[in-house]
Design an enzyme around this catalytic site. Structure first.
Site, short mmCIF file in Angstrom:
data_model
loop_
_atom_site.label_atom_id
_atom_site.label_comp_id
_atom_site.label_asym_id
_atom_site.label_seq_id
_atom_site.Cartn_x
_atom_site.Cartn_y
_atom_site.Cartn_z
N GLY A 516 0.83 -1.20 0.00
CA GLY A 516 0.00 0.00 0.00
C GLY A 516 0.85 1.24 0.00
O GLY A 516 2.04 1.20 0.33
N GLU A 517 0.24 2.35 -0.38
CA GLU A 517 0.95 3.61 -0.34
C GLU A 517 -0.02 4.68 0.09
O GLU A 517 -1.11 4.81 -0.44
CB GLU A 517 1.55 3.95 -1.71
CG GLU A 517 2.22 5.31 -1.67
CD GLU A 517 3.19 5.55 -2.82
OE1 GLU A 517 3.17 4.78 -3.78
OE2 GLU A 517 3.93 6.53 -2.74
N GLY A 518 0.36 5.43 1.10
CA GLY A 518 -0.50 6.50 1.58
C GLY A 518 0.18 7.83 1.42
O GLY A 518 1.24 7.94 0.81
N GLY A 521 3.65 7.64 3.29
CA GLY A 521 4.69 6.66 3.02
C GLY A 521 4.14 5.35 2.52
O GLY A 521 2.93 5.18 2.37
N VAL A 523 3.76 1.07 2.52
CA VAL A 523 3.59 -0.02 3.48
C VAL A 523 4.05 -1.32 2.82
O VAL A 523 3.72 -1.58 1.67
CB VAL A 523 2.12 -0.15 3.92
CG1 VAL A 523 1.99 -1.20 5.01
CG2 VAL A 523 1.59 1.18 4.40
N LYS A 540 5.47 0.08 7.86
CA LYS A 540 5.17 1.36 7.21
C LYS A 540 6.39 2.26 7.31
O LYS A 540 6.84 2.60 8.41
CB LYS A 540 3.99 1.99 7.94
CG LYS A 540 3.43 3.23 7.28
CD LYS A 540 2.40 3.84 8.22
CE LYS A 540 1.17 4.35 7.53
NZ LYS A 540 0.12 4.65 8.50
N ASP A 632 -9.21 11.21 11.18
CA ASP A 632 -9.15 10.85 9.75
C ASP A 632 -9.84 9.50 9.52
O ASP A 632 -9.26 8.60 8.90
CB ASP A 632 -7.69 10.81 9.29
CG ASP A 632 -7.57 10.94 7.77
OD1 ASP A 632 -8.56 11.29 7.11
OD2 ASP A 632 -6.47 10.68 7.25
#
Ligand SMILES: *[C@@H]1O[C@H](CO)[C@@H](O)[C@H](O)[C@H]1NC(C)=O
Ligand SMILES: *[C@@H]1O[C@H](CO)[C@@H](O)[C@H](O)[C@H]1NC(C)=O
Ligand SMILES: *[C@@H]1O[C@H](CO)[C@@H](O)[C@H](O)[C@H]1NC(C)=O
Ligand SMILES: *[C@@H]1O[C@H](CO)[C@@H](O)[C@H](O)[C@H]1NC(C)=O
Ligand SMILES: *[C@@H]1O[C@H](CO)[C@@H](O)[C@H](O)[C@H]1NC(C)=O
Ligand SMILES: *[C@@H]1O[C@H](CO)[C@@H](O)[C@H](O)[C@H]1NC(C)=O
Ligand SMILES: *[C@@H]1O[C@H](CO)[C@@H](O)[C@H](O)[C@H]1NC(C)=O
Ligand SMILES: *[C@@H]1O[C@H](CO)[C@@H](O)[C@H](O)[C@H]1NC(C)=O
Ligand SMILES: *[C@@H]1O[C@H](CO)[C@@H](O)[C@H](O)[C@H]1NC(C)=O
Ligand SMILES: *[C@@H]1O[C@H](CO)[C@@H](O)[C@H](O)[C@H]1NC(C)=O
Ligand SMILES: *[C@@H]1O[C@H](CO)[C@@H](O)[C@H](O)[C@H]1NC(C)=O
Ligand SMILES: *[C@@H]1O[C@H](CO)[C@@H](O)[C@H](O)[C@H]1NC(C)=O
Length: 808
Positions: A516-518, A521, A523, A540, A632
């Site tokens: 994943g990418e948020g 950063g 993961v 992460k 959030d």
């Protein structure tokens, strides 16, 4: 980053994870000490010794600073189980896989309260910082004395928010004494007598600060306050003594003073600062509240000495330790008995006078009187009055609260005073056989268990914080806070741990599998290198966002709940800030409900996910004494595990409320579209109700399997809230995939969601209400028309709020 800030951060991180200085001395498993033979393990320099030292008639286990036999230089800086009986001379101490164990005739006593047996201990080390650390086989710190301070804080050691130092009984007796240094949750640093509430009445010295998370003594001997939110900025440099090669430490002394010491290479000890400072109160020890116990007063001799004297009618509880206070030496009669007697009050009591003493304002009635006699008479006739203070200059009569505390003798420079004490007569002259109050006879209630409570406070202070942060867990189904006592082992097991960069490199096979990418950063998937090796983890890597790292550590590291993603550990090396979580195999809720190529979750699953998220959020808001606003909440931040249980993740934007507060002032955070309208301004007061709005949006999306801001117009509506309202009114039909939908349940849940989206925060339900309503334990009324603000503009397809947020 400025160098000073950087070093403060390092001190902070170092003290957080306990790697102050490189590991030096090495103590392998199987090492053994005995009280009479090989008594201690030394640090490399020999300045610190962990092991047995002589105390009273026996021994204690602890750390000695400058351990020289028969020398007055030696200073105990830490003691294990300080309130236990002295240890007999035939005792042994071993370091093995269970940690440090004391072998006594009556059985074993474990000193290191480690968690379960899965932890493989490898070695321990007595470091030259004064910290004794136990490591596991992966060189992770498993236990350290710095986490369990007694009365001394070494340079580099931190007292976290909510923790205390407790003074010792005396220089030669390390049992819990009478004073307490509190790093309060409000960020203030305050000195109190033990066993008193944290209020101004009991404080005798305070820094007067707010909003800090911890107190650190740095290696220059300055005391600093740390603030996790703003990056551990050094705040309060008390002194400027940078004697090279000196070791600094701070101690809350048996006499109630806080002193910072510097100790040079030859062991010479110097006081470099003292609080309260002497010049503030003419070196009068009597200004230390609690210098004398209850029902006694403190009289300063002027040369730095102070005496504790009993009030008339009172005698020392323990004449060999007069600081423990006094108890009544007469019978106290019940008001009814005195009233019912045919004689008047003077058949029971007499009045004694004492000149020139005072109490800090602690009266229950203050009135103006004409004369001294009127004051004495007022107390005499008031059944609840045992002492009154008359101030001749103001003709004021103060009836004092009983038991009397913090009384002090006045000096010649002060205005004279007269105090009256009601003293029982040795022989009652009353004719009736009136009964004394209860069966307490001559003893003051509360003074008898004083010693006991002193002991209790010490242990309690340490345990309490644990309870509050780790153990206030949510009991499923009953919606009550569960604060189990003494489950400290469990608490330790839940605390996140430190991983080295290399461990995580190996664990993720060189950060191969990105999952994943948020915004902050990427993961990666990995396998846990320690403990239950092979357990999948999510790693992460944060993109240079220190604040988020700390915030996340602070938030999720302290909470534990079935519906919160668990933080297993962390790593900070160089510019890398890495967090390690439990791996959630089924990805995010956003993937689950918005990815068209996958079968949508069944209705039952959706209901259970809604409940999971609600419970997780309820726990954050109300599960512990510090409310946490997530800030959030959105489907991307809800993750689903193997077992289908949904957990809230990403607490990097979370905001902690001070205990007792319901709102906080903060920069606006969150994701446009999920954010409450009352949080639109760049800086605003917010309450946990902003999360409720985001939850409402998430709930509608989960129920309808559609984005809240509809990409295509649905029955003339552009957002799910307006559409759901229409649906509830029966003006449109259900158009959502999934045949197994329970129409009744759906409507109830939609109503809950619309209430969550209410424009005014006060009208929105709390997460407790939401959990109750979703669980059908509370009736849901029909919601009002959704807020206009939520309407999406036809031309841009976005809400005005979202646009504003993006502009700001
Ligand atoms: C230390 O003080 C405690 C509490 O006052 C007392 O119970 C204990 O016996 C003392 N220990 C020694 C060794 O004097
Ligand atoms: C330690 O202090 C005591 C008095 O406080 C003194 O009599 C004794 O000589 C001192 N011992 C040493 C080794 O300095
Ligand atoms: C301590 O160790 C010695 C020698 O190893 C042993 O004789 C003694 O019984 C031990 N004492 C206790 C209390 O375990
Ligand atoms: C502390 O020391 C620095 C230089 O080492 C000096 O500039 C500063 O004025 C000193 N502060 C105080 C309060 O003495
Ligand atoms: C320690 O301080 C004392 C007194 O200031 C001094 O005489 C001694 O030389 C110092 N020792 C060291 C190693 O600096
Ligand atoms: C004492 O007795 C009087 C009347 O006899 C009554 O009014 C009063 O309330 C009593 N006070 C108490 C404290 O019992
Ligand atoms: C109370 O009793 C004493 C004698 O015991 C008497 O001298 C006094 O006048 C009485 N006071 C009142 C107010 O009754
Ligand atoms: C009451 O106290 C005064 C002095 O404070 C004393 O003179 C008097 O004898 C006492 N009365 C009784 C009944 O004990
Ligand atoms: C204080 O006591 C006086 C008489 O002793 C009484 O008149 C007054 O009402 C009391 N005040 C309060 C606030 O209780
Ligand atoms: C306090 O002690 C001084 C002598 O040091 C004495 O004169 C004075 O009366 C004492 N004050 C009280 C209230 O006991
Ligand atoms: C009380 O204080 C006044 C004024 O400071 C002084 O004149 C008087 O002697 C003091 N009384 C006692 C008993 O110390
Ligand atoms: C305590 O009370 C007893 C009897 O009432 C008396 O004999 C004794 O002298 C009192 N002690 C003190 C210190 O006043």
């Amino acid at each position: 980053m400025e160098p000073e800030k950087a070093s403060a951060v390092l001190v902070l991180i170092a003290s957080l994870i306990g790697i102050v200085g490189a590991p030096d001395s090495f103590i392998g498993t199987g090492s053994i000490l005995s009280a009479t033979g090989n008594t201690a393990w030394l640090s490399i320099s020999g300045k610190f010794a962990f092991g047995f030292y002589k105390e009273g008639s026996g021994f204690a286990v602890g750390i000695n600073f400058f351990p020289k036999p028969n020398s007055n230089h030696s200073t105990v800086i830490w003691t294990a189980d300080r309130d236990h009986q002295p240890i007999p001379s035939n005792a042994n101490l071993t370091f093995g896989n269970e940690g440090l164990v004391l072998h006594l005739d009556e059985g074993d006593r474990i000193i290191t309260d480690l968690y379960d047996g899965t932890l493989q201990l490898a070695y321990a080390s007595m470091q030259d910082s004064g910290n004794f650390i136990v490591y596991d086989m992966y060189r992770n710190m498993a236990w350290q004395t710095f986490d369990n301070p007694t009365d001394t804080l070494m340079a580099g050691q931190e007292i976290p928010m909510g923790h205390n130092l407790i003074s010792s009984v005396s220089a030669n007796n390390q049992s819990s004494g009478r004073f307490r240094l509190a790093m309060q949750r409000d960020g203030n640093v305050v000195l109190y007598p033990v066993n008193t509430p944290e209020t101004g009445t009991h404080a005798y010295w305070a820094l007067g600060t707010r909003g800090y998370d911890g107190l650190v003594l740095d290696h220059e001997g300055s005391l600093r306050l740390t603030d996790l939110n703003s990056g551990g900025q050094p705040f309060f440099a008390w002194l400027n003594s940078s004697q090279a090669m000196s070791v600094h430490f701070l101690r809350l002394e048996a006499d109630g003073y806080l002193r910072i010491y510097s100790r040079n290479q030859s062991g010479l000890m110097m006081v470099s600062a003292q609080y309260p400072a002497d010049n503030n109160n003419n070196n009068n020890k009597c200004f230390i509240k609690g210098a004398c116990g209850l029902n006694s007063y403190c009289n300063s001799t002027g040369n730095g000495d102070a005496h504790c004297l009993c009030f008339p009618g009172y005698v020392y509880i323990d004449p060999s330790r007069v600081v423990m206070g006094c108890e009544r030496n007469f019978t106290r009669w019940s008001c009814e008995a005195v009233n019912a007697s045919t004689s008047n009050v003077s058949a029971f009591y007499n009045i004694s006078r004492l000149l020139n003493i005072t109490w800090p304002d602690d009266n229950y009635n203050s009135s103006t009187v004409k004369s001294e006699h009127e004051c004495s008479d007022a107390c005499f006739r008031d059944c609840n009055c045992y002492a009154a203070l008359f101030l001749p200059s103001e003709k004021l009569c103060n009836k004092q609260r009983y038991p009397f505390q913090y009384g002090i003798a006045l000096s010649d420079q002060d205005e004279p005073t007269v105090a009256f004490f009601k003293v029982g007569l040795a022989e009652q002259k009353n004719q009736l056989s009136a009964k004394p109050v209860g069966s307490e006879n001559l003893r003051v209630p509360g003074t008898v268990p004083l010693v006991l409570s002193l002991l209790l406070t010490a242990t309690f202070a340490v345990v309490l914080d644990f309870l509050i942060f780790f153990l206030c867990r949510y009991r499923m189904g009953t919606y009550r806070r569960l604060c189990e006592s003494m489950e400290t082992g469990l608490a330790k097991a839940m605390a996140p741990r430190f991983f080295s960069y290399k461990q995580l490199m190996d664990a993720t096979d060189g950060y191969k599998e990105e999952i994943g990418e948020g915004k902050y950063g990427k993961v990666f998937k990995g396998l846990l290198p320690t403990g239950d090796a092979g357990t999948p983890i999510a790693v992460k890597k944060l993109k240079n966002v220190r604040e988020k790292f700390r915030n996340e550590l602070k938030s999720i590291g302290r909470v534990h709940h079935r519906n919160l993603v668990r933080l297993l550990g962390f790593c900070h090396e160089g510019s890398d800030w890495i967090l390690v979580y439990e791996y959630m195999s089924r990805g995010s809720l956003a993937d689950l409900i918005f990815q068209s190529h996958e079968a949508p979750p069944s209705w039952k699953q959706r209901v259970s996910i809604a409940m999971d998220v609600a419970r997780g959020l309820y726990y954050l808001h109300e599960g512990c004494d510090v409310a946490i606003i997530h800030g959030d909440i959105k489907p991307d931040n809800v993750l689903i595990g193997d077992d289908g249980i949904a957990k809230i993740g990403d607490l990097g934007l979370a905001k902690h409320l001070q205990p007792g507060n319901h709102i906080t002032y903060t920069r606006s955070r969150g994701t446009p579209g999920y954010k409450a309208p009352d949080w639109a301004k760049p800086c605003d007061w917010v309450s946990p109700k902003v999360d409720v709005v985001s939850f409402g949006v998430l709930l509608l999306e989960l129920l309808c399997l559609k984005k809240f801001c509809l990409l295509l117009e649905l029955d003339g509506e552009f957002n799910l809230a307006s559409w759901a309202y229409k649906f509830l009114k029966g003006q449109t039909k259900w158009q959502v995939p999934g045949e197994d939908v329970d129409a009744e349940e759906l409507k109830e849940m939609m109503k809950v969601a619309l209430w969550c989206l209410h424009g005014s925060p006060e009208k929105r339900p709390s997460m407790y209400d939401v959990v109750m309503m979703l669980g059908r334990k509370k009736i849901v009324e029909f919601p009002p028309v959704p807020l206009l603000d939520w309407n999406v503009r036809a031309d841009t397809g976005r809400t005005p709020m979202a646009e504003e947020a993006e502009r700001g």
